[in-house]
Scaffold this active site. Structure first.
Site, short mmCIF file in Angstrom:
data_model
loop_
_atom_site.label_atom_id
_atom_site.label_comp_id
_atom_site.label_asym_id
_atom_site.label_seq_id
_atom_site.Cartn_x
_atom_site.Cartn_y
_atom_site.Cartn_z
N THR A 14 1.01 -1.15 -0.07
CA THR A 14 -0.26 -0.17 -0.23
C THR A 14 0.84 1.04 0.14
OG1 THR A 14 -1.78 -1.07 1.24
CG2 THR A 14 -1.55 1.10 1.36
N ASP A 62 1.41 -6.37 -4.18
CA ASP A 62 0.66 -6.56 -2.97
C ASP A 62 1.47 -7.42 -2.35
OD1 ASP A 62 -2.40 -5.94 -2.25
OD2 ASP A 62 -1.37 -7.48 -1.28
N SER A 64 0.40 -9.82 -0.51
CA SER A 64 -0.37 -11.08 -0.42
C SER A 64 0.01 -11.97 -1.56
CB SER A 64 -1.67 -10.75 -0.67
OG SER A 64 -2.22 -9.82 0.01
N THR A 94 1.83 -4.53 4.21
CA THR A 94 1.60 -4.87 5.71
C THR A 94 0.83 -6.51 5.73
OG1 THR A 94 -0.75 -4.03 5.77
CG2 THR A 94 1.12 -2.60 6.16
N ASP A 95 0.39 -6.69 4.62
CA ASP A 95 -0.50 -8.33 4.93
C ASP A 95 0.32 -9.33 5.30
OD1 ASP A 95 -2.87 -7.01 4.39
OD2 ASP A 95 -3.00 -7.68 2.45
N THR A 283 0.13 -22.23 20.06
CA THR A 283 -1.26 -21.88 20.46
C THR A 283 -1.97 -20.86 19.51
OG1 THR A 283 -2.47 -20.72 22.49
CG2 THR A 283 -0.42 -19.93 21.95
N GLN A 284 -3.25 -20.93 19.44
CA GLN A 284 -4.09 -20.22 18.76
C GLN A 284 -4.34 -18.96 19.38
OE1 GLN A 284 -8.11 -21.83 18.09
NE2 GLN A 284 -7.03 -23.80 17.39
N1 ASP Z 1 -2.57 -5.55 0.52
C1 ASP Z 1 -1.42 -4.51 1.04
C2 ASP Z 1 -0.13 -5.26 0.78
O1 ASP Z 1 0.06 -6.13 1.74
C3 ASP Z 1 -1.83 -3.94 2.25
C4 ASP Z 1 -0.86 -3.12 2.92
O2 ASP Z 1 0.44 -2.88 2.48
O3 ASP Z 1 -1.06 -2.43 3.93
O4 ASP Z 1 0.52 -5.17 0.18
#
Ligand code: ASP
Length: 485
Positions: A14, A62, A64, A94-95, A283-284
């Protein structure tokens, strides 16, 4: 003023995104080039005492879409550029940021420079963005000398008001600007009006002569599976026994607990004993530690050879397993997993196995054996020990009759007559014999464990109170010791 050289590695996320089509409201966010990002960042435009290098992924993505091959790409860049810079900043989505920071923590050995991973919740082009703040702080921590800050020789996530050890981090919010947390370890620092770094918590610098090394072997042989009430044993069995998978992170309930029914335990047994899978219990719960043996609901897992992930995050557990499988074979895998490598867990766990005693046909009246623990074990850091007698069968006792089992640690002259008030008596358990073999788990607190364990060999002696004959499939001692950082 000291000069610092910082390398910026841009992977996407992001932080560098903008609407695909700025004239269309609601157009999805897509990653932009590093040049676009630089337009918005005062620090990247140049700063006294700072010199920058820049490397961008050809196609910023991204996070992800990132996979272990991308961690390898990042680690290879760090390996190649290591000597030319004082610190590194990785711009990342961040993901999966906590997976990357955990993976890099293990892949980079003898690190003596900061590797700072950061990103943002809002794109840098947004007027309310957190990207400029995060980027600015990340650069300061990576270029520490130019800003008079202490050196952090670790992989860290710098985000909002926090500096978090990379292998302790987890993403906790999709929306809060403070999106990361370190649930089982204090933050390495806080960012407010000033940047404050807890130098007392930092990983010590590598000893002289230990050169920076990078391991690039991160096999895709690890998956995660979570227990839920009512999960069918046949489903868990399929997950655990997938053919190309070597290890499974099993996210259990509470302090490492799982169903105790035979079908469930049989699926674990097949995976470990027949198919040679490594199963790591975490642990969860967001916070806390796996303590197998504390409840009956985890004794079965311990008994079958499930290993403990202690207080590791999922991110650390997954990436540590990959890294270990890439670097170790056979029995070295559980051994390496259960000791702290990069500050990812609060304790070291050493499992000692004392072997069998007698057989059903030729039982013994007493069992005495020595084992030498791993050299990293230190008595003064001991927190507890768990002794486990597995599949004990006693002769000459009728069903319904009671018998007392006694064990002593490091007391070579102990007999069945020895006073059980001696601190070296670690087990004095009366059981009612049912005719079936039994397993006994006993937890020793730190005082008890410390007073009976020496620095070197560990000796265990076992008797029954009436000098009855018995056989045991295995005697195990799990020693827990506080990790050094
Ligand atoms: N979907 C974004 C990523 O992980 C989310 C982010 O960066 O906050 O690339």
């Amino acid at each position: 003023m000291n000069k610092s050289k910082v390398l910026i590695i841009y992977t996407g996320g992001t932080i560098g995104m903008a609407p695909e089509n700025s004239s269309v409201p609601g157009s999805p966010l897509v990653p932009k080039k590093l040049e676009d990002l630089k337009k918005y960042s005062p620090i990247l435009k140049g700063s006294d005492g700072l010199e920058f290098g820049e490397i961008s992924f050809d196609e910023p993505v991204d996070s992800s879409c990132l996979a272990p091959k991308d961690w390898v790409k990042m680690a290879s860049i760090l390996e190649r550029e290591y000597s030319a810079y004082d610190g590194f900043v990785i711009l990342h989505g961040t993901d999966t940021m906590a997976f990357t920071s955990s993976a890099l923590s293990f892949m980079l050995e003898n690190l003596d420079k900061p590797v700072v991973v950061t990103g943002s919740q809002l794109p840098i082009s947004d007027s309310r963005t957190d990207a400029v703040w995060n980027l600015e702080n990340a650069v300061r921590i990576a270029g520490y000398e130019a800003f008079g800050l202490p050196r952090i020789p670790e992989v860290v996530i710098v985000f909002a008001d926090k500096i978090i050890r990379g292998c302790r981090a987890t993403k906790v919010s999709t929306t809060s600007l403070s999106g990361f947390d370190s649930p089982n370890f204090p933050q390495l620092g806080t960012i407010g009006e000033h940047i404050q770094i807890r130098t007392d918590l930092l990983k010590p610098l590598p000893s002289t002569g230990s050169n920076f090394r990078v391991s690039l072997d991160m096999p895709l042989a690890v998956i995660e599976t979570s227990l839920t009430p009512g999960l069918r044993p046949e489903h868990i069995s399929q997950m655990l026994n997938l053919s190309q998978i070597e290890a499974v992170v099993l996210r259990t309930f509470g302090a490492g607990n799982a169903p105790t029914d035979d079908a469930f335990l049989a699926s674990i047994e097949t995976a470990i004993r027949d198919n040679n899978k490594t199963i790591l219990n975490i642990t969860q719960c967001v916070q806390g530690m796996v303590e197998m043996g504390l409840y009956e609901a985890s004794s079965g897992l311990l008994e079958l050879g499930v290993i403990s992930g202690l207080d590791m995050t999922l991110e650390a557990a997954m990436t540590k397993l990959m890294w270990t499988l890439g670097n170790r074979i056979g029995e070295q895998v559980p051994l390496q997993i259960q000791v702290n490598q990069r500050g990812e867990q609060s304790e070291n766990l050493f499992d000692l196995r004392f072997g069998a005693a007698g057989t059903y046909e030729s039982p013994v009246k007493s069992f005495t054996q020595y084992v030498t623990p791993d050299r990293r074990f230190a008595v003064d850091r001991l927190t507890k020990a768990v002794i486990r007698l597995s599949n004990l069968t006693i002769k000459g006792v009728k069903k319904g009759e009671s018998v007392t089992i006694r064990a002593f640690m490091n007391m070579p002259r102990a007999t069945s007559e020895t006073d059980t008030r001696d601190p070296r008596c670690i087990l004095d358990r009366e059981v009612t014999w049912t005719g079936d073999s039994i397993s006994i788990v006993q937890i020793l607190d730190d005082n008890r464990a410390r007073s009976s364990l020496g620095e070197s060999d560990v000796l265990i002696s076992i008797f029954t109170d009436r000098e009855l004959e018995f056989s045991i499939e295995g005697v195990f001692l799990a020693i827990f010791a506080r990790a050094q950082y």
